[in-house]
Scaffold this motif. Structure first.
Motif: not given
Length: 265
Positions: A31-60
């Motif tokens: 369960w030790a945290l190394n760079k690859p595991k941290l990057l996977v977590i960061i990637a998950l956060v980036i993808v989730a947050v980006y689509f949530l923010v981008a789709s929050r207030k959709l404009k024409i």
């Protein structure tokens, strides 16, 4: 490990698999945290947050962020999911294919982004987990749900039109391919590409540094510039391959789902 020995005694040891074995910086054991595991977590956060923010207030008239999100969605929807699964049954699988494509894309691109500089899919455990724990169960589940276990196995192992005398051999080959080989090769494709590309860039970069700083021969120092130029060129090529491999993983995943749902496979 093969080492390059120059005339003046300097030794260059090319990087190998040890370049991908990064020590943990938090915790110990499995369960030790190394760079690859941290990057996977960061990637998950980036993808989730980006689509949530981008789709929050959709404009024409979309903003740049909304435009990129919509482009990724449209590409995953029409060029991958719909084309591989079919226009009748593709809609429930759009979120899965979009998530696979963008998540793998971000993890691959980490390999050429400063500070990150490590493609997490170069660690075989990550693509294997996505293949065996996500894609593999989904396409078998949807096929069994639609046709029942017996009907699904018949579609996959004994499709119509196969001569009876070759059916046992065909069924055996298809069984090993569908249930053993396919999920492994799906993972190996992206892993091998990321591993090889990252290793080549490391070799050219470290090789150029070695020739410039560790050798006294002026004849070899200009070669270091050539090594760095090749490293830059390989970085651009690697960026293209990173995008391509994310696309291929999502495309094949959708293709397997489409094959599981197809009655005439």
């Amino acid at each position: 490990m093969i080492a390059l020995v120059l005339t003046e005694g300097a030794v260059f040891t090319p990087p190998g698999t040890d370049a991908f074995e990064l020590p943990p910086f938090l915790g110990s054991g499995e369960w030790a945290l190394n760079k690859p595991k941290l990057l996977v977590i960061i990637a998950l956060v980036i993808v989730a947050v980006y689509f949530l923010v981008a789709s929050r207030k959709l404009k024409i008239v979309p903003t740049k962020g909304q435009f990129i999100a919509e482009s990724l969605y449209d590409f995953s929807r029409n060029n991958i999911t719909r084309s591989q699964i079919g226009s009748k049954e593709f809609k429930p699988f759009i979120p899965l294919v979009l998530a696979l494509f963008t998540f793998i894309l971000v993890n691959n691109l980490f390999g050429i982004i400063p500070f990150f500089q490590f493609p997490t899919m170069a660690r075989i455990g990550f693509p294997l987990a996505m293949s065996l724990l996500v894609v593999y169960p989904v396409y078998h589940y949807v096929g069994i749900k639609k046709y029942g276990l017996g009907g699904y196995m018949k579609n996959q192992l004994a499709p119509a039109g196969i001569p009876k005398f070759v059916l046992p051999l065909y069924g055996l080959i298809e069984f090993f391919q569908k249930f053993f080989i396919t999920p492994i090769t799906l993972a190996i494709r992206v892993f091998a590409a990321m591993f090889a590309g990252h290793l080549i860039i490391i070799v050219f970069t470290l090789g150029g540094t070695f020739l410039l700083t560790e050798t006294s021969s002026w004849a070899l120092k200009p070669v270091s510039l050539l090594a760095w130029v090749l490293a830059i060129l390989m970085t651009f090529l690697e960026a293209f391959i990173q995008v391509l491999q994310a696309y291929i993983f999502a495309l094949l995943s959708a293709g397997y789902i489409g094959a599981a749902l197809s009655a005439d496979h």
